[in-house]
Design a protein around this motif. Sequence first.
Motif, short mmCIF file in Angstrom:
data_model
loop_
_atom_site.label_atom_id
_atom_site.label_comp_id
_atom_site.label_asym_id
_atom_site.label_seq_id
_atom_site.Cartn_x
_atom_site.Cartn_y
_atom_site.Cartn_z
N SER A 156 8.98 10.01 10.42
CA SER A 156 10.06 10.67 9.67
C SER A 156 11.39 10.69 10.43
O SER A 156 12.38 11.24 9.94
CB SER A 156 9.66 12.10 9.33
N GLU B 293 14.93 9.76 11.63
CA GLU B 293 16.05 9.02 11.04
C GLU B 293 16.55 7.97 12.02
O GLU B 293 16.64 8.21 13.23
CB GLU B 293 17.19 9.98 10.69
N GLY C 177 17.96 5.49 7.19
CA GLY C 177 16.60 5.55 6.70
C GLY C 177 15.70 6.02 7.81
O GLY C 177 16.13 6.19 8.95
N THR C 178 14.44 6.26 7.49
CA THR C 178 13.50 6.70 8.50
C THR C 178 12.83 5.50 9.17
O THR C 178 12.91 4.36 8.70
CB THR C 178 12.42 7.59 7.88
N ASP D 140 10.47 4.07 6.63
CA ASP D 140 11.16 3.23 5.63
C ASP D 140 11.44 1.84 6.19
O ASP D 140 11.24 0.83 5.51
CB ASP D 140 12.48 3.88 5.20
N ARG D 141 11.89 1.85 7.42
CA ARG D 141 12.22 0.58 8.07
C ARG D 141 10.99 -0.30 8.23
O ARG D 141 11.02 -1.51 7.98
CB ARG D 141 12.84 0.89 9.44
N ILE E 17 8.16 -0.21 6.46
CA ILE E 17 7.69 -0.70 5.15
C ILE E 17 8.50 -1.92 4.72
O ILE E 17 7.94 -2.92 4.25
CB ILE E 17 7.79 0.42 4.10
N ALA E 18 9.80 -1.86 4.90
CA ALA E 18 10.65 -2.99 4.52
C ALA E 18 10.32 -4.23 5.36
O ALA E 18 10.31 -5.36 4.84
CB ALA E 18 12.12 -2.60 4.69
N THR F 190 9.18 10.50 0.83
CA THR F 190 9.54 9.69 -0.32
C THR F 190 9.72 8.26 0.17
O THR F 190 10.71 7.93 0.83
CB THR F 190 10.84 10.18 -0.97
N VAL F 191 8.73 7.42 -0.10
CA VAL F 191 8.76 6.05 0.39
C VAL F 191 8.46 5.10 -0.76
O VAL F 191 7.84 5.46 -1.77
CB VAL F 191 7.74 5.83 1.52
N LYS F 192 8.91 3.88 -0.59
CA LYS F 192 8.70 2.85 -1.62
C LYS F 192 7.39 2.12 -1.35
O LYS F 192 7.36 0.93 -1.04
CB LYS F 192 9.87 1.88 -1.63
N GLN G 46 1.04 5.95 -1.84
CA GLN G 46 0.71 7.00 -0.88
C GLN G 46 -0.67 7.57 -1.17
O GLN G 46 -1.05 7.74 -2.32
CB GLN G 46 1.74 8.13 -0.94
#
Length: 655
Positions: free
Chosen positions: A13, A15, A20-21, A24-25, A27-28, A49-51, A54
């Motif tokens: 989590s 930043e 972004g977290t 997030d980084r 996952i991308a 909240t992730v793309k 979960q």
Amino acid sequence: MSRAVILPAPGGSIETPEDGTVLDRLIAQVREAGCDDVTVLIRPGADLTVKAAQIESADAASDLEHLREIAFSGTGALFLAYADLVASQTTVAAVLSDSSRRSGVLVGTDDAAAEPVSVERGLVTGPGPGPARLGGLAKVSAAHLARLRRHWPAESPGDAFEAVLAALHARAIPVNAYRTSGLAHRQAGDADEAAETIAEFTSVDMDAWRLRNAVKYDDDLFATYAVSSWSPRLVKFGARLGWTPTPITWVSIALALGAAAIFASGFSWWYLLAAALMYFSFVFDCVDGQLARYTQNFSSFGGWLDMMADRGKEYAIYAGLAAGAALDGSTAAAWGIAVAAMVTQTVRHTADTWYAVLLDTAVVRQARKRETAPPVGRAAHLGQRLGSASEHVMGAHRSFLYWAKRTIVAGVGERWLLLAVAAVAFGPRIAITALLCWQLLALAYTSAGRLLRTLAARTAALRRPDRAAHRDDGVLARAMPANRHRFSNLPVVSTALAAAVTGVAVWRAAEGLTWTPLVLACVAVLAGIASARSDHDGIFDWLIPAGLRAIELGVITAAGLVAGVSWPVLFALLGVVSLYFYDLAAGLDKAASPVSRRDLGLGWPARGLIAVAASAASLVTEPIVATATFAALAVYVAATFVGAIIVGARRAARA
């Protein structure tokens, strides 16, 4: 289809400076590396909240259960990562772009807080003093997931990542060490550490790093100084034009075939052009792999094709030189030397492949303390000293002794250099003869040292469930009773005796005898297959596949000599069978082969007996019977092989 599971970690989590977290980084990055099926395990109450999909998971035990469900819900590889992993895209892709059937884990030396591991021969063997440390990203291949289905860890004193890694080690599965030296990666503990890590690898000139690491660090002498000294420029140029590795491999094949055609036309000044085509064929052979590493554009089929093309091109050159040398009327001598060179190279490479398996197996099993008995006898201790001396010489990178050791074994670049120079200077027969002499010297040198080192390793490389596939016995092996015959406990002895009988059969056939060589060939086949159902747990049993290759190729040669089979037809059949065996080696060496079933290949005993039967039939009917049968067998094996390749490639593409 491959799947990625990201395990809970507090640092996920955090930043980052990139808006972004850390999670997030990551996952991308996983998606950019080609894995779209991403699942994130989260702890109860976590507000994320992730793309990505979960799944709420209470603890490490629950993580293992969720991993099990995901792992066996599909057919592809499983990737594991910690949510707090901070790494470059190149580092993430180094693991996710591996399309082989290997499993592995990212390791490095940057993260002092990570668990230390031992790394030997490029394999992670378990917990250790370091300096290598776990990098927080792992791959479990589909093949190894199948082996873990009944042995999935139920619990672990650590977390799910460590439990899966421990399960691989418990099943004696080699775990590859993925490294991206010079590119920092860490599991971030706070925002400062995450920002510092990102700053470290973003300060690296990534293009220069990839280009530098595209060239093999431990290549052979000719490749190092005559190709890799300038090929990176070609790699960079090709990448700008959008070239991909596989078409470059095909260009390399076309150039080699052109050289073979010129050699076949007879000794002339055109041989200079053939030598040039050989050189550029070798250049493109190096460039395809360099381009794959530079662009991180890997594929199982590409790696397999590269390995198969190396041998196919070389054997085409042998055939071209033999055809050119035969124009002066000495057909038997010219083609006989070419056949001997091809058989020697095939047997030697089969032994090379299984010796590498022996060393990897020894590393894994000795790390698990399965083989605790110390070496016994002078030979074993000499083997240990030879191993230590070899490692010392290879550690002195690019020293005189380093190059001498690498060159004496007749690497592919050096073999091609010898053929090209000798053919231009002395003609095709001298070239192929000189190569055969070097091959025999290299075989004697490597075999002597390896036999002694095997005594020190004290490991059975063929103690594995898939040995039948690599023996390629076919349907005849299933008729042999399991462990109930004289050679049940001595498979390597029966194989060695069969190979010796095969050698006598070839010798007698070359002298002009007829029925005696055919009888000896049948005896060799029966002796070789006698060990098919044995346990193969001897320390020298890694020699069995090479012995079986020698038996089949020798039996076919003896039968062909007896029946007077056309030399080009005999060479073609031996070449097709040799490439079929190289595919078996590709499954071990590259951990990649599109061929999943070999039922229609008949097996080596059946192919050998068909050749003997055709030869016998030609003796009582017409000589053309054997030539026609040999040609038909070559076409059949090639067709079934190509068909299996197409089916396997399509199946892999659908997966």
